[in-house]
Design a protein around this motif. Structure first.
Motif, mmCIF file in Angstrom:
data_model
loop_
_atom_site.group_PDB
_atom_site.id
_atom_site.type_symbol
_atom_site.label_atom_id
_atom_site.label_comp_id
_atom_site.label_asym_id
_atom_site.label_seq_id
_atom_site.Cartn_x
_atom_site.Cartn_y
_atom_site.Cartn_z
ATOM 1 N N ASN A 84 0.797 -1.226 0.000
ATOM 2 C CA ASN A 84 0.000 0.000 0.000
ATOM 3 C C ASN A 84 0.829 1.276 0.000
ATOM 4 N N GLY A 85 2.074 1.183 -0.292
ATOM 5 C CA GLY A 85 2.838 2.421 -0.247
ATOM 6 C C GLY A 85 4.332 2.232 -0.411
ATOM 7 N N ILE A 86 5.048 3.266 0.055
ATOM 8 C CA ILE A 86 6.512 3.313 -0.063
ATOM 9 C C ILE A 86 7.101 3.520 1.326
ATOM 10 N N ILE A 87 8.203 2.834 1.617
ATOM 11 C CA ILE A 87 8.872 3.008 2.916
ATOM 12 C C ILE A 87 10.381 2.900 2.728
ATOM 13 N N LYS A 88 11.109 3.643 3.545
ATOM 14 C CA LYS A 88 12.572 3.608 3.485
ATOM 15 C C LYS A 88 13.127 2.649 4.539
ATOM 16 N N GLY A 89 14.159 1.906 4.137
ATOM 17 C CA GLY A 89 14.918 1.107 5.092
ATOM 18 C C GLY A 89 16.202 1.843 5.407
ATOM 19 N N LYS A 90 16.530 1.992 6.687
ATOM 20 C CA LYS A 90 17.741 2.738 7.066
ATOM 21 C C LYS A 90 18.637 1.892 7.957
ATOM 22 N N TRP A 91 19.957 1.963 7.665
ATOM 23 C CA TRP A 91 20.967 1.264 8.456
ATOM 24 C C TRP A 91 21.973 2.271 8.980
ATOM 25 N N PHE A 92 22.411 2.089 10.204
ATOM 26 C CA PHE A 92 23.389 2.988 10.815
ATOM 27 C C PHE A 92 24.725 2.269 10.946
ATOM 28 N N ASN A 93 25.755 2.855 10.328
ATOM 29 C CA ASN A 93 27.120 2.294 10.342
ATOM 30 C C ASN A 93 27.169 0.863 9.801
ATOM 31 N N GLN A 94 26.298 0.594 8.821
ATOM 32 C CA GLN A 94 26.319 -0.708 8.138
ATOM 33 C C GLN A 94 26.228 -0.487 6.621
ATOM 34 N N PRO A 95 27.208 0.227 6.017
ATOM 35 C CA PRO A 95 27.121 0.569 4.587
ATOM 36 C C PRO A 95 27.068 -0.650 3.674
ATOM 37 N N TYR A 96 27.553 -1.778 4.147
ATOM 38 C CA TYR A 96 27.573 -2.995 3.341
ATOM 39 C C TYR A 96 26.164 -3.557 3.109
ATOM 40 N N MET A 97 25.182 -3.148 3.944
ATOM 41 C CA MET A 97 23.839 -3.725 3.845
ATOM 42 C C MET A 97 23.151 -3.362 2.528
ATOM 43 N N LYS A 98 23.356 -2.120 2.062
ATOM 44 C CA LYS A 98 22.660 -1.710 0.838
ATOM 45 C C LYS A 98 23.155 -2.490 -0.385
ATOM 46 N N GLU A 99 24.368 -3.034 -0.296
ATOM 47 C CA GLU A 99 24.936 -3.808 -1.405
ATOM 48 C C GLU A 99 24.234 -5.159 -1.588
ATOM 49 N N LYS A 100 23.447 -5.550 -0.588
ATOM 50 C CA LYS A 100 22.709 -6.820 -0.686
ATOM 51 C C LYS A 100 21.462 -6.695 -1.569
ATOM 52 N N PHE A 101 21.091 -5.427 -1.908
ATOM 53 C CA PHE A 101 19.856 -5.187 -2.652
ATOM 54 C C PHE A 101 20.134 -4.783 -4.100
ATOM 55 N N VAL A 102 19.238 -5.215 -4.992
ATOM 56 C CA VAL A 102 19.343 -4.904 -6.420
ATOM 57 C C VAL A 102 18.062 -4.197 -6.854
ATOM 58 N N LEU A 103 18.187 -3.113 -7.648
ATOM 59 C CA LEU A 103 17.027 -2.351 -8.131
ATOM 60 C C LEU A 103 16.017 -3.250 -8.838
ATOM 61 N N ARG A 104 14.729 -2.975 -8.574
ATOM 62 C CA ARG A 104 13.590 -3.646 -9.203
ATOM 63 C C ARG A 104 13.457 -5.130 -8.835
ATOM 64 N N LYS A 105 14.268 -5.583 -7.882
ATOM 65 C CA LYS A 105 14.161 -6.971 -7.441
ATOM 66 C C LYS A 105 13.252 -7.054 -6.208
ATOM 67 N N GLN A 106 12.512 -8.194 -6.075
ATOM 68 C CA GLN A 106 11.593 -8.377 -4.944
ATOM 69 C C GLN A 106 12.297 -9.061 -3.763
ATOM 70 N N TYR A 107 11.920 -8.648 -2.550
ATOM 71 C CA TYR A 107 12.508 -9.224 -1.331
ATOM 72 C C TYR A 107 11.424 -9.356 -0.264
ATOM 73 N N THR A 108 11.687 -10.241 0.678
ATOM 74 C CA THR A 108 10.921 -10.256 1.926
ATOM 75 C C THR A 108 11.867 -9.741 3.002
ATOM 76 N N ILE A 109 11.470 -8.643 3.650
ATOM 77 C CA ILE A 109 12.361 -8.047 4.658
ATOM 78 C C ILE A 109 11.646 -7.924 5.998
ATOM 79 N N SER A 110 12.456 -7.846 7.061
ATOM 80 C CA SER A 110 11.916 -7.711 8.420
ATOM 81 C C SER A 110 12.687 -6.629 9.164
ATOM 82 N N GLY A 111 11.966 -5.766 9.878
ATOM 83 C CA GLY A 111 12.621 -4.719 10.663
ATOM 84 C C GLY A 111 11.633 -4.031 11.581
#
Length: 693
Positions: A88-115
């Motif tokens: 139903n919308g758009i949400i941002k995922g944010k990580w603090f002092n974990q720059p390597y985390m964004k490298e796990k994601f690829v544009l336009r790819k689907q994921y199941t995430i928890s936070g």
């Protein structure tokens, strides 16, 4: 695969995992199914995250629509951001002092995430979200229940959180328990009439719902069934043990005339309460049936002298006595006190602990076997197979809850029908002790020796802790010493150690820069712990920062301040025990509780402790509050073998289980006789109270 199969038969458990599970006491399928979660986490599957409360953990299926560049803040924190599109919308995922985390994601790819959901300046975001892989997606692949709260349009799953040790993960345990439950059916093992009477769910359903709850209601039903089961089996065990003891012949000791001489030589007068308990014990010793008595005495009430007099009479009848203590420190303390009290009676007293040299151990064991040692004081070292007695007459166990049933019986069985005396300084409500110690006669020392000062007790909020430590510093300048007990941290040894070390650094850096301060925790080697405690006793260490390992410890008359951080996390009985570490000398002593007073009930409990130094009154008041179903602080088991039951909170269930156990043992119905015989076999095989067929 059946309930008794080794865990190596379970799919996914190789040699390495088998070893890790063995280290947790999990050796077969039964052990695994009895490895219950310590807690549950509610995971939401939200259709509209805007309505989800901050702090809730959620799981969403989403698509990556943007990966932002990292931002570095003034405080040099690195913030990484990925933007997700979900239902139903758009949400941002944010990580603090974990720059390597964004490298796990690829544009336009689907994921199941928890936070966890968090709001910041009006914007909703997921903090430190993690990717849930399909093979580990226990949550998304499970049935989802729906919240009844009209303000939240969400389904949720209760995810178990297991006690973990290094190398084990929560997901792994969920996975192997789930695999195991697919391959097994658990037979019913309570009488049908009992299940119908209390409308219990089946044992099979209870075990499945404790590990993978269908709903909150199903979890509550499962817990009630399993709690009743272990309390029912416990009650049966206690009643049968009591009958066995009552029918067992013991040693009839005469009353030694030297008891009068000993009493006259004591450097203090016995209290009326001590005298009454000693009379009860001596009457037991005179009978030709085995004594099996518990002495409950509040902190500082003088239980040790009662034990010494009990052993003295047995020794004067030509028998040997053994005193078992949970720690070397306490064993040494009892040994020195016994020597001092009996020094004019030509009684041979020895000490056997782990730190005694091998050569000296062999001498002591030989002397014991020959009958040349009259009283032996020791720790677990007394339980070794090659420790033999010539003529053992009485076994005294101090702080019985520190020893398992099997450990205690190992010592009792070194003699024939020996008298058994167990002591505890944990005050237990009288109404509860009748059920908890069904196999024991109970004596209570309910008054303190004259001259013991009342310990002044205060409680303060965290934001006033500076004043507390400044006060402690003033006491230390007067020549006194202080204990600081660190917050209790769940069931995780590593976290507990980190917690005490963090507190230690804070105290060194901010409050006690010039004082001798040391740290103590349960993971240290016994030798190291004893060295630190002895230095503290001798005044070389001024402040001792510790976990609750000092709850039962050495007598330090110069220690006048006990500070307990996060006091709201402790049970009242444990707080009272810790308070008893001070006030043992002629100096005014203080116990200060630093707490997060989050509601009226927490404050009411702290107020009880502030207003009373009577452990039995505290225990009774605590029972009134906790008996209403409120859960506070740590679980306080009176019996170390319980898995789920908390006897303070579950007293009504214990009463019912006890009544049904008595009824069953009297029953002559064929079903009940068959069940009794089966349960006796199970009790002989295991000390666990949740038994399987």
């Amino acid at each position: 695969m059946d309930l008794y199969s080794e865990i190596s038969y379970i799919k996914g458990i190789g040699p390495k995992m088998k070893e890790l599970l063995n280290n947790c006491g999990i050796n077969n399928v039964i052990d695994l199914l009895l490895y219950f979660p310590r807690d549950y986490e509610k995971i939401l599957l939200d259709k509209n995250l805007d309505s989800t409360k901050d702090g809730n953990k959620v799981v969403i299926n989403c698509t990556v629509i943007k990966i932002d560049r990292d931002v570095r803040t003034k405080t040099k924190r690195v913030i990484s951001t990925v933007v997700f599109k979900y239902n139903n919308g758009i949400i941002k995922g944010k990580w603090f002092n974990q720059p390597y985390m964004k490298e796990k994601f690829v544009l336009r790819k689907q994921y199941t995430i928890s936070g966890k959901i968090q709001s910041f300046k009006g914007e909703r975001m997921l903090i430190n979200p993690t990717i849930i892989n399909n093979k580990d997606n226990i949550i998304m692949n499970s049935s989802i229940q729906y919240l009844s709260d009209k303000n939240e349009n969400a389904g949720y799953k209760l995810v178990p959180k297991y006690p973990l040790r290094e190398g084990l993960t929560n997901n792994f345990l969920i996975k192997i328990i789930s695999e195991t439950l697919k391959c097994i059916t658990i037979s019913e093992n309570l009488p049908i009439w009992l299940i119908k009477k209390y409308e219990f769910c089946s044992l099979d359903k209870a075990i499945r719902n404790i590990h993978n709850p269908e709903s909150n209601e199903a979890l509550l039903k499962a817990r009630k069934r399993l709690k009743f089961q272990e309390l029912f089996i416990f009650s049966l065990k206690m009643i049968m043990l009591k009958d066995f003891i009552n029918n067992s012949r013991g040693i009839a000791f005469s009353i030694s005339p030297d008891l009068k001489v000993l009493k006259e030589q004591l450097p203090f007068n016995l209290t009326n309460s001590q005298s009454r308990v000693i009379r009860e014990i001596l009457l037991d010793e005179k009978k030709n049936k085995q004594m099996n008595r518990l002495v409950q005495g509040d902190v500082g009430s003088g239980k040790t002298i009662v034990a010494i007099i009990s052993m003295f009479n047995v020794v004067k009848n030509g028998y040997q006595a053994a005193l078992l203590a949970p720690t070397e420190i306490l064993a040494n303390q009892h040994y020195l006190e016994t020597q001092q009290i009996l020094k004019s009676f030509n009684i041979n007293i020895s000490l056997l602990t782990g730190s005694v040299s091998q050569k000296q151990k062999e001498i002591i064991k030989s002397e014991l076997k020959e009958g040349n040692i009259d009283i032996i004081v020791g720790t677990h070292a007394l339980l070794e197979e090659n420790v033999e007695f010539k003529n053992l007459g009485i076994v005294v166990t101090d702080e019985l809850h520190r020893f398992g049933v099997i450990q205690r019986s190992m010592l009792f069985n070194k003699g024939k029908n020996v008298d058994i005396l167990v002591m505890t300084a944990t005050p237990i409500p009288r109404t509860l002790s009748l059920y908890l110690y069904g196999d024991l006669d109970v004596s209570i020392i309910d008054e303190l020796p004259p001259g013991r000062q009342k310990i002044e007790t205060f409680y303060v909020e965290h934001n006033k802790k500076d004043k507390v430590y400044k006060f402690a510093a003033e006491e230390i300048k007067k020549g006194r010493q202080a204990y600081v007990v660190c917050p209790l941290v769940e069931e995780n040894d590593e976290l507990s150690i980190n917690s005490v070390e963090k507190l230690y650094r804070d105290l060194v850096n901010n409050y006690f820069k010039e004082e001798e301060i040391s740290i103590l925790h349960g993971k240290m080697a016994n030798k190291t712990k004893d060295e630190i405690m002895n230095k503290f006793k001798n005044g070389e260490i001024k402040i001792l920062v510790s976990t609750t390992v000092i709850e039962v410890g050495i007598n330090v008359p110069n220690a006048t301040v006990m500070i307990i951080e996060n006091a709201e996390r402790f049970g009242l009985a444990q707080l009272h025990q810790l308070r008893g570490r001070v006030g043992r000398g002629s100096f005014k002593s203080y116990c200060i509780l630093i707490a997060n007073i989050k509601n009226d009930i927490v404050e009411k409990r702290l107020q009880i402790l502030k207003n009373s130094n009577d452990g039995f009154q505290i225990a009774e008041e605590d029972l009134k509050i906790r008996g209403s179903g409120e859960l506070f602080g740590v679980r306080q088991h009176g019996e170390s073998n319980f898995i789920l039951s908390d006897l303070i909170n579950d007293i009504e269930l214990l009463k019912a289980a006890n009544a049904e156990a008595k009824k069953l043992l009297k029953s002559q119905k064929e079903e009940d006789i068959k069940f009794k015989n089966e349960i006796i076999k199970k009790i002989e095989q295991t000390s666990q109270f949740i038994c399987f067929n």
